[in-house]
Scaffold this active site. Structure first.
Site, PDB file in Angstrom:
ATOM      1  N   ARG A  74      33.350  32.934  20.092  1.00  0.00           N
ATOM      2  CA  ARG A  74      34.697  33.476  19.904  1.00  0.00           C
ATOM      3  C   ARG A  74      35.618  32.329  19.512  1.00  0.00           C
ATOM      4  O   ARG A  74      35.681  31.319  20.188  1.00  0.00           O
ATOM      5  CB  ARG A  74      35.189  34.126  21.195  1.00  0.00           C
ATOM      6  N   HIS A 119      46.565  33.681  19.438  1.00  0.00           N
ATOM      7  CA  HIS A 119      46.316  33.049  20.731  1.00  0.00           C
ATOM      8  C   HIS A 119      47.489  32.104  21.050  1.00  0.00           C
ATOM      9  O   HIS A 119      47.362  30.887  20.949  1.00  0.00           O
ATOM     10  CB  HIS A 119      44.986  32.290  20.679  1.00  0.00           C
ATOM     11  N   GLU A 164      45.766  37.960  25.535  1.00  0.00           N
ATOM     12  CA  GLU A 164      46.590  37.914  26.743  1.00  0.00           C
ATOM     13  C   GLU A 164      48.074  38.152  26.497  1.00  0.00           C
ATOM     14  O   GLU A 164      48.914  37.270  26.734  1.00  0.00           O
ATOM     15  CB  GLU A 164      46.380  36.576  27.460  1.00  0.00           C
ATOM     16  N   ASN A 295      39.703  39.160  30.038  1.00  0.00           N
ATOM     17  CA  ASN A 295      39.675  37.751  30.447  1.00  0.00           C
ATOM     18  C   ASN A 295      39.845  37.715  31.963  1.00  0.00           C
ATOM     19  O   ASN A 295      40.875  38.144  32.479  1.00  0.00           O
ATOM     20  CB  ASN A 295      40.830  36.954  29.821  1.00  0.00           C
ATOM     21  N   TYR A 297      39.550  35.289  35.509  1.00  0.00           N
ATOM     22  CA  TYR A 297      39.381  33.962  36.105  1.00  0.00           C
ATOM     23  C   TYR A 297      39.339  33.952  37.621  1.00  0.00           C
ATOM     24  O   TYR A 297      38.619  33.171  38.223  1.00  0.00           O
ATOM     25  CB  TYR A 297      40.497  33.014  35.638  1.00  0.00           C
ATOM     26  N   GLU A 363      36.700  36.015  28.290  1.00  0.00           N
ATOM     27  CA  GLU A 363      36.928  34.667  28.847  1.00  0.00           C
ATOM     28  C   GLU A 363      36.597  34.665  30.325  1.00  0.00           C
ATOM     29  O   GLU A 363      36.919  35.616  31.048  1.00  0.00           O
ATOM     30  CB  GLU A 363      38.396  34.231  28.729  1.00  0.00           C
TER      31      GLU A 363
HETATM   32  C1  BGC Z   1      43.809  31.504  28.026  1.00  0.00           C
HETATM   33  C2  BGC Z   1      43.146  30.228  27.634  1.00  0.00           C
HETATM   34  C3  BGC Z   1      43.325  29.228  28.746  1.00  0.00           C
HETATM   35  C4  BGC Z   1      42.598  29.747  29.956  1.00  0.00           C
HETATM   36  C5  BGC Z   1      42.623  28.834  31.141  1.00  0.00           C
HETATM   37  C6  BGC Z   1      43.572  31.881  29.444  1.00  0.00           C
HETATM   38  O1  BGC Z   1      44.776  32.306  29.961  1.00  0.00           O
HETATM   39  O2  BGC Z   1      43.496  32.515  27.123  1.00  0.00           O
HETATM   40  O3  BGC Z   1      43.700  29.782  26.438  1.00  0.00           O
HETATM   41  O4  BGC Z   1      42.950  27.955  28.390  1.00  0.00           O
HETATM   42  O5  BGC Z   1      43.190  30.950  30.346  1.00  0.00           O
HETATM   43  O6  BGC Z   1      43.918  28.620  31.622  1.00  0.00           O
END
Ligand code: BGC
Length: 465
Positions: A74, A119, A164, A295, A297, A363
């Site tokens: 990607r 982005h 995002e 995405n 995290y 992501e």
């Molecule tokens: C974003 C990335 C960023 C990652 C880690 C996401 O919000 O799309 O560009 O580097 O998180 O913070």
């Protein structure tokens, strides 16, 4: 070379932000150039002028991609590299050539590209015309998207319009942490999010009408969301605070719903004065995602917090407070509590609430801060555990996951954190003129994970949400 595996059948994927060469070959400035050149915006006043030199070193990046055995990659194209003033009046042919080569090289190496059109990096020329706050941006974005579909769509079949929108809207226009650095709480972020939805929908309708019949690709937008759960699972207020919070981040874009009207009236605003409405004369927003791009995290516990603030903001509107569970380790960047099972739960939530869509995890990753550790065992554990949770979501919960992209191919300019936060599977030596790349231990382990999991062979799934 024998360690290059370009034929892995699994859908292990990954992307790196194509950055740098900020003024090279006719690229126009973007809002991140402006923002990072201002004092006090980015860690250590660093900027992305040189970054990891992907513009110059693409062939090295390709080698890294092949060393990992990725089947998909990607990448985000830079609007200002293709259209320096943001409009199709002036096309930068060097930029077109560059991306053509990237795409052709990937395909020749049997790596499928997924392209993100936006982005975080709006051409500065468009910011000067009001940026994402201006309603005209939807038409300008649509022209840019059509240009990309027309130019690259014969070969690119997976598209993300906006990455995002929540982060762009809130961090860029309410919190002033991201470019363009505006602090207009309670208003601007809503307008920006709204215009991003309009821009996305226009581009999707253009694709659907003019390009899909021939090109047969898929278009979506990448939605970021933490997994959220009530701090006290037996407390009704915490449960509804969690629902509100999920609606403000995931739901806002995944199905345009808001909870803001009541708060506006309490503060003497009509709801329309803060919340933009969609016009019936414009193409509909609903149904404009060919797959769900997520995405993910981290996770948070949520508790209710009403009436605590006189200042209208997205946070006060949402009336939900995030709390960290002390049992969740934070071993890298401070906001990233490691909660692999959160992804499995979020995937099930999406399956249940959005009619069992095809999902790409676009992501997911783990960052190192402080001293450099090439034997990055924590990142290895992170990927092993997270991918095993995704596998359970597929096999035990029946979630329709089509692919997983690790963030990121290499250490990079990490927005407001500059180079202090390292997400790469390859380390980049930013003190070296040649920006030498070296595979972390996690890169070697990730390559093994690609071979271990085989989640399906068909990536193109015409199913719509
Ligand atoms: C974003 C990335 C960023 C990652 C880690 C996401 O919000 O799309 O560009 O580097 O998180 O913070």
């Amino acid at each position: 070379s024998s360690n290059l595996n370009t034929t892995a059948k699994s859908i292990k994927l990954l992307w790196g932000l194509i950055k740098s060469g900020w003024q090279a070959d006719g690229r126009g400035p973007s809002i991140w150039d402006t923002f990072s050149h201002e004092t006090g915006r980015v860690f250590g006043d660093q900027n992305g002028d040189v970054a990891c030199k992907s513009y110059e070193l693409w062939e090295e990046d390709l080698r890294s991609i092949l060393q990992l055995g990725l089947t998909h990659y990607r990448l985000s194209v830079s609007w200002a590299r293709l259209l320096p003033d943001g409009t199709t009046q002036h096309v930068n042919h060097k930029g077109v050539q560059y991306y053509n080569k990237v795409i052709d090289d990937l395909l020749n190496a049997r790596v499928t590209p997924m392209i993100t059109l936006y982005h975080f990096d709006l051409p500065q020329a468009l910011q000067d015309r009001g940026g994402w706050k201006s309603p005209n941006i939807a038409t300008l974005f649509d022209s840019y998207a059509r240009f990309c579909f027309q130019t690259f769509g014969d070969r690119v079949k997976l598209w993300i319009t906006v990455n995002e929108p929540y982060v762009c809207a809130k961090l860029g226009h309410e919190d002033a942490i991201h470019a363009p650095g505006l602090k207009e709480p309670g208003r601007a972020a809503y307008v920006v999010g709204h215009n991003m939805l309009r821009a996305h929908a226009s581009a999707w309708h253009s694709y659907d009408a003019f390009f899909r019949p021939k090109q047969k690709g898929l278009v979506s937008l990448a939605i970021n969301s933490d997994w959220l759960e009530p701090l006290d699972p037996d407390c009704a207020e915490d449960i509804s605070a969690t629902e509100r919070h999920l609606a403000f981040t995931l739901g806002w874009f995944a199905w345009p719903v808001t909870f803001i009207d009541t708060n506006s009236r309490k503060h003497g605003y009509s709801s329309e004065s803060r919340l933009p409405f969609f016009s019936k004369d414009e193409p509909p927003i609903l149904g404009t995602a060919d797959f769900f791009a997520l995405n993910y995290y981290t996770s948070r516990k949520v508790t209710s917090c009403s009436g605590h603030s006189d200042i209208l903001s997205m946070k006060s509107d949402r009336g939900a407070q995030e709390v960290l569970d002390p049992s969740w380790p934070i071993s890298g960047v401070s906001w990233l509590a490691v909660v692999p099972h959160g992804l499995r739960r979020l995937l099930s939530y999406i399956k249940k609430n959005f009619s069992d869509p095809a999902i790409y995890i676009t992501e997911n990753g783990f960052a190192q801060v402080g001293s450099l550790e090439m034997e990055d065992v924590q990142r290895v554990t992170f990927y092993k555990e997270t991918i095993s949770e995704v596998a359970k979501a597929i096999t035990e919960d029946g979630v329709n996951v089509r692919g997983y992209f690790a963030w990121s191919l290499m250490d990079n300019f990490e927005w407001a954190d500059g180079y202090s936060v390292r997400f790469g599977l390859f380390h980049v030596d930013f003190s070296d003129e040649k920006r030498k790349r070296t595979m972390y231990h996690s890169g070697r382990e990730y390559a093994k994970l690609i071979l271990k999991y085989k989640w399906g062979s068909s990536l193109i799934c015409p199913k719509q949400l």
